[in-house]
Design a protein around this motif. Structure first.
Motif, PDB file in Angstrom:
ATOM      1  N   MET A   1     -12.709  -3.167  -3.160  1.00  0.00           N
ATOM      2  CA  MET A   1     -12.783  -4.466  -3.818  1.00  0.00           C
ATOM      3  C   MET A   1     -11.674  -4.617  -4.869  1.00  0.00           C
ATOM      4  SD  MET A   1     -14.168  -7.378  -4.140  1.00  0.00           S
ATOM      5  CE  MET A   1     -15.872  -7.644  -3.761  1.00  0.00           C
ATOM      6  N   PHE A   2     -11.518  -3.589  -5.690  1.00  0.00           N
ATOM      7  CA  PHE A   2     -10.474  -3.629  -6.730  1.00  0.00           C
ATOM      8  C   PHE A   2      -9.082  -3.718  -6.096  1.00  0.00           C
ATOM      9  CE2 PHE A   2      -7.455  -1.454  -9.530  1.00  0.00           C
ATOM     10  CZ  PHE A   2      -7.580  -2.250 -10.671  1.00  0.00           C
ATOM     11  N   SER A   3      -8.890  -3.001  -4.972  1.00  0.00           N
ATOM     12  CA  SER A   3      -7.589  -3.018  -4.294  1.00  0.00           C
ATOM     13  C   SER A   3      -7.267  -4.424  -3.798  1.00  0.00           C
ATOM     14  CB  SER A   3      -7.586  -2.042  -3.121  1.00  0.00           C
ATOM     15  OG  SER A   3      -7.840  -0.720  -3.555  1.00  0.00           O
ATOM     16  N   GLN A   4      -8.251  -5.087  -3.171  1.00  0.00           N
ATOM     17  CA  GLN A   4      -8.038  -6.442  -2.683  1.00  0.00           C
ATOM     18  C   GLN A   4      -7.741  -7.400  -3.833  1.00  0.00           C
ATOM     19  OE1 GLN A   4     -11.556  -7.395  -0.458  1.00  0.00           O
ATOM     20  NE2 GLN A   4     -10.998  -6.097   1.289  1.00  0.00           N
ATOM     21  N   TRP A   5      -8.458  -7.226  -4.913  1.00  0.00           N
ATOM     22  CA  TRP A   5      -8.259  -8.081  -6.089  1.00  0.00           C
ATOM     23  C   TRP A   5      -6.845  -7.893  -6.657  1.00  0.00           C
ATOM     24  CZ3 TRP A   5      -7.758  -6.417 -11.296  1.00  0.00           C
ATOM     25  CH2 TRP A   5      -7.774  -7.448 -12.248  1.00  0.00           C
ATOM     26  N   MET A   6      -6.411  -6.648  -6.711  1.00  0.00           N
ATOM     27  CA  MET A   6      -5.091  -6.337  -7.252  1.00  0.00           C
ATOM     28  C   MET A   6      -3.978  -6.905  -6.361  1.00  0.00           C
ATOM     29  SD  MET A   6      -3.718  -2.537  -8.292  1.00  0.00           S
ATOM     30  CE  MET A   6      -2.247  -2.299  -9.270  1.00  0.00           C
ATOM     31  N   VAL A   7      -4.114  -6.724  -5.048  1.00  0.00           N
ATOM     32  CA  VAL A   7      -3.101  -7.227  -4.121  1.00  0.00           C
ATOM     33  C   VAL A   7      -3.102  -8.750  -4.102  1.00  0.00           C
ATOM     34  CG1 VAL A   7      -2.404  -7.318  -1.696  1.00  0.00           C
ATOM     35  CG2 VAL A   7      -3.170  -5.159  -2.695  1.00  0.00           C
ATOM     36  N   PHE A  11       0.180 -11.111  -4.901  1.00  0.00           N
ATOM     37  CA  PHE A  11       0.754 -12.104  -3.986  1.00  0.00           C
ATOM     38  C   PHE A  11       0.705 -13.509  -4.583  1.00  0.00           C
ATOM     39  CE2 PHE A  11       0.349  -8.898  -0.596  1.00  0.00           C
ATOM     40  CZ  PHE A  11       1.539  -9.127   0.081  1.00  0.00           C
ATOM     41  N   PHE A  12      -0.363 -13.797  -5.331  1.00  0.00           N
ATOM     42  CA  PHE A  12      -0.473 -15.126  -5.959  1.00  0.00           C
ATOM     43  C   PHE A  12       0.645 -15.333  -6.987  1.00  0.00           C
ATOM     44  CE2 PHE A  12      -1.948 -17.566  -9.631  1.00  0.00           C
ATOM     45  CZ  PHE A  12      -2.169 -18.803  -9.029  1.00  0.00           C
ATOM     46  N   ILE A  97       6.091  -4.650  -7.535  1.00  0.00           N
ATOM     47  CA  ILE A  97       5.767  -3.234  -7.359  1.00  0.00           C
ATOM     48  C   ILE A  97       4.499  -3.077  -6.532  1.00  0.00           C
ATOM     49  CG2 ILE A  97       5.095  -1.130  -8.571  1.00  0.00           C
ATOM     50  CD1 ILE A  97       6.890  -2.002 -10.880  1.00  0.00           C
ATOM     51  N   VAL A  98       3.483  -3.887  -6.848  1.00  0.00           N
ATOM     52  CA  VAL A  98       2.218  -3.819  -6.110  1.00  0.00           C
ATOM     53  C   VAL A  98       2.431  -4.205  -4.642  1.00  0.00           C
ATOM     54  CG1 VAL A  98      -0.100  -4.793  -5.918  1.00  0.00           C
ATOM     55  CG2 VAL A  98       0.842  -4.263  -8.174  1.00  0.00           C
ATOM     56  N   ILE A  99       3.179  -5.265  -4.416  1.00  0.00           N
ATOM     57  CA  ILE A  99       3.413  -5.740  -3.043  1.00  0.00           C
ATOM     58  C   ILE A  99       4.195  -4.702  -2.231  1.00  0.00           C
ATOM     59  CG2 ILE A  99       4.640  -7.467  -1.670  1.00  0.00           C
ATOM     60  CD1 ILE A  99       3.934  -9.493  -3.865  1.00  0.00           C
ATOM     61  N   GLU A 100       5.206  -4.112  -2.854  1.00  0.00           N
ATOM     62  CA  GLU A 100       5.989  -3.094  -2.152  1.00  0.00           C
ATOM     63  C   GLU A 100       5.120  -1.887  -1.793  1.00  0.00           C
ATOM     64  OE1 GLU A 100       9.243  -2.219  -4.697  1.00  0.00           O
ATOM     65  OE2 GLU A 100      10.457  -3.933  -4.036  1.00  0.00           O
ATOM     66  N   GLN A 101       4.236  -1.480  -2.717  1.00  0.00           N
ATOM     67  CA  GLN A 101       3.342  -0.357  -2.427  1.00  0.00           C
ATOM     68  C   GLN A 101       2.357  -0.721  -1.309  1.00  0.00           C
ATOM     69  OE1 GLN A 101       3.391   2.796  -3.828  1.00  0.00           O
ATOM     70  NE2 GLN A 101       1.858   3.285  -2.265  1.00  0.00           N
ATOM     71  N   TYR A 102       1.862  -1.964  -1.360  1.00  0.00           N
ATOM     72  CA  TYR A 102       0.922  -2.431  -0.337  1.00  0.00           C
ATOM     73  C   TYR A 102       1.593  -2.464   1.041  1.00  0.00           C
ATOM     74  CZ  TYR A 102      -2.007  -5.637   2.345  1.00  0.00           C
ATOM     75  OH  TYR A 102      -2.775  -6.208   3.323  1.00  0.00           O
ATOM     76  N   PHE A 112      -4.488   0.839   1.149  1.00  0.00           N
ATOM     77  CA  PHE A 112      -3.661   0.594  -0.026  1.00  0.00           C
ATOM     78  C   PHE A 112      -4.093   1.514  -1.168  1.00  0.00           C
ATOM     79  CE2 PHE A 112      -3.374  -1.892  -4.082  1.00  0.00           C
ATOM     80  CZ  PHE A 112      -2.016  -1.701  -4.286  1.00  0.00           C
ATOM     81  N   ASN A 113      -3.124   2.272  -1.688  1.00  0.00           N
ATOM     82  CA  ASN A 113      -3.399   3.210  -2.782  1.00  0.00           C
ATOM     83  C   ASN A 113      -3.053   2.518  -4.104  1.00  0.00           C
ATOM     84  OD1 ASN A 113      -3.547   5.357  -4.592  1.00  0.00           O
ATOM     85  ND2 ASN A 113      -2.718   6.835  -3.104  1.00  0.00           N
TER      86      ASN A 113
END
Length: 519
Positions: A1-7, A11-12, A97-102, A112-113
């Motif tokens: 859940m946290f991973s989806q929220w973060m990604v 993206f937003f 950074i988050v998007i590139e990691q995703y 997704f880590n």
């Protein structure tokens, strides 16, 4: 859940044009020296720093209004604190950074880590927090967090923030930082001399009741004052041994000062050209409308003079540094950059769509002009492009590259041939022009007002008489070519003189005519 929220948030933010616009605005305001509003922001911050330090100095022996104390300790500190947070925010793109990691994790088909993404973000931000400028910023806002009197000293760190807002101070630091090794060596040398001289003078003077050097600290103070050739005279050796030490330290001090001076002078000498170029780039960035000339040659110089004579501004781009130096000597604004490279336009910060009226391509070959045209068209599809054509078979290539107007210097030959056809000299002239090994050239010379007045005067000089043929004058206003003109013919500004001679003689003719025209 946290991973989806973060990604999802990443993206937003990455897709939000408003968020990108706001972040770009603050990045320009804080970091972009060419941004028009940055100087106002810098001046405001510098005024706040000066007021803050003034209040600190005034408060030492005078009572200061509580309102000014509150303004200094809280309002100014809060402004600096907001600035610090903004700089931390724009230092890196967290959402990227988050998007590139995703995307990396999706590509290798694993979950997704978010921990790796979070660690990359923290590591990236820490590189800013631990930087020298960020540490100074943090120390400058210390009075905001505490009311202890001792922490007010941290207000002095606001003085160091001036380096961030003054480009001249930044350049000074950059120049000196280029000599880190030399400065470090000088520091070691001076430290060793101070330590040795302090111990020697202390041993020689401390046992003498008439000497004022009674402690090791007194000896260190005397050594520093002496070695840097200040010499206050409050501590003076009274023994013969102490005076011998003083003489040796004075000589060593001169060596230290000479070493330091040579380091600073050499650093400024090495960076002088770079500083001048940066200043020139800044000046070009402030020009509202100008013509951009790509390539420097005698033709480019004449074109530039014509533009300037009619009240226009010009900027020349030339890759060869020796040609750029010649352009500077000729009084033109020139930059040593390759006009066919996108990197060049980013480096010199020229906004082609808004600043450039037209681009004139006068490089040494059609291939280079085509390449430059394609590069400029990638930046601006609408800017006007004019190009010289060296070989007629390349005309279509230039047109396909998006050039609006092509000028072929040899097109006048057809007009000349038509005019002289049926005349005894026609065959010899055209044969001479077309013979590859004859060494005879035709040259079209654009004439300004002064050169037009002296054209026949120079042509009658002994050097050119009977060796240089004035084939004709092309009257630009009348679109008419006059073959074998009379020396009484009135030549106007903008007319073209057509001459035939060897290359060296033609060059000498143009040089001498131009020199006469300058008188």
């Amino acid at each position: 859940m946290f991973s989806q929220w973060m990604v999802g948030i990443a993206f937003f933010l990455h897709a939000s044009s408003r968020y990108r616009h706001v972040k770009k605005f603050f990045h320009n305001l804080l970091e972009n020296p060419s941004y028009p509003y940055k100087k106002f922001f810098d001046y405001t911050m510098m005024v706040l720093i000066i007021i803050s330090v003034y209040i600190l100095i005034l408060h030492v022996k005078h009572d200061v209004s509580p309102k000014w104390i509150f303004f200094n300790n809280y309002v100014v500190s809060f402004i600096f604190f907001i600035e610090y947070l903004l700089r931390l925010w724009i230092f890196s793109d967290t959402s990227k950074i988050v998007i590139e990691q995703y995307e990396h994790d999706v590509f290798i088909q694993r979950r997704f880590n978010y921990f790796d993404a979070f660690r990359s973000i923290v590591k990236n931000k820490l590189s800013f927090v631990t930087s020298t400028s960020a540490i100074i910023d943090m120390l400058a806002i210390m009075p905001f967090f505490h009311e202890f009197r001792i922490l007010r000293v941290f207000i002095l760190f606001r003085v160091f923030k001036l380096f961030r807002y003054s480009r001249s101070l930044t350049q000074l630091v950059s120049i000196l930082s280029s000599k880190k090794f030399e400065i470090f060596t000088l520091g070691i040398f001076a430290t060793v001399i101070i330590m040795v001289s302090s111990v020697l003078i202390y041993v020689m003077e401390a046992h003498n009741p008439e000497s004022k050097i009674n402690t090791l600290f007194d000896a260190v103070y005397w050594s520093v004052v002496t070695i840097f050739t200040v010499g206050y005279g409050d501590f003076v050796p009274v023994t013969d041994e102490g005076r011998i030490v003083a003489m040796a330290i004075i000589v060593a001090g001169i060596a230290v000062i000479s070493f330091a001076t040579s380091i600073v002078v050499s650093a400024f000498t090495e960076k002088l050209d770079e500083i001048k170029e940066e200043k020139l780039i800044d000046d070009v960035g402030k020009i509202d409308q100008f013509y951009l000339i790509c390539g420097y040659s005698p033709l480019s110089a004449e074109v530039a003079r014509q533009f300037i004579r009619h009240g226009n501004k010009i900027v020349i781009l030339e890759r060869a540094k020796e040609k750029v130096q010649q352009a500077h000597k000729d009084g033109f604004t020139a930059l040593a950059y390759d006009s066919g490279s996108l990197h060049s336009y980013k480096a010199i910060k020229i906004d082609i769509p808004t600043q450039v009226k037209a681009v004139i391509l006068l490089r040494d070959s059609d291939v280079l002009n085509v390449y430059t045209a394609l590069t400029i068209r990638e930046i601006s599809p609408t800017v006007i492009l004019l190009s010289i054509l060296h070989q007629d078979e390349n005309r279509r290539k230039l047109s396909l590259a998006g050039i609006n107007e092509v000028v072929y210097t040899q097109e006048l030959i057809g007009l000349i041939s038509k005019e002289v056809s049926g005349r005894p000299v026609a065959f010899e002239v055209i044969h001479a022009l077309r013979s590859e090994n004859s060494g005879v050239f035709i040259e079209e010379i654009g004439l300004d007002r002064m050169m037009a007045e002296r054209f026949f005067e120079v042509a009658r000089l002994p050097l050119f008489y009977k060796r240089l043929i004035v084939l004709g004058i092309y009257k630009t206003s009348e679109s008419k070519f006059l073959f074998n003109p009379s020396t009484d013919l009135t030549i106007n500004e903008g007319d073209v003189g057509i001459v035939i001679a060897t290359r060296s003689l033609i060059d000498e003719f143009k040089t001498l005519m131009y020199q006469k025209g300058k008188k």
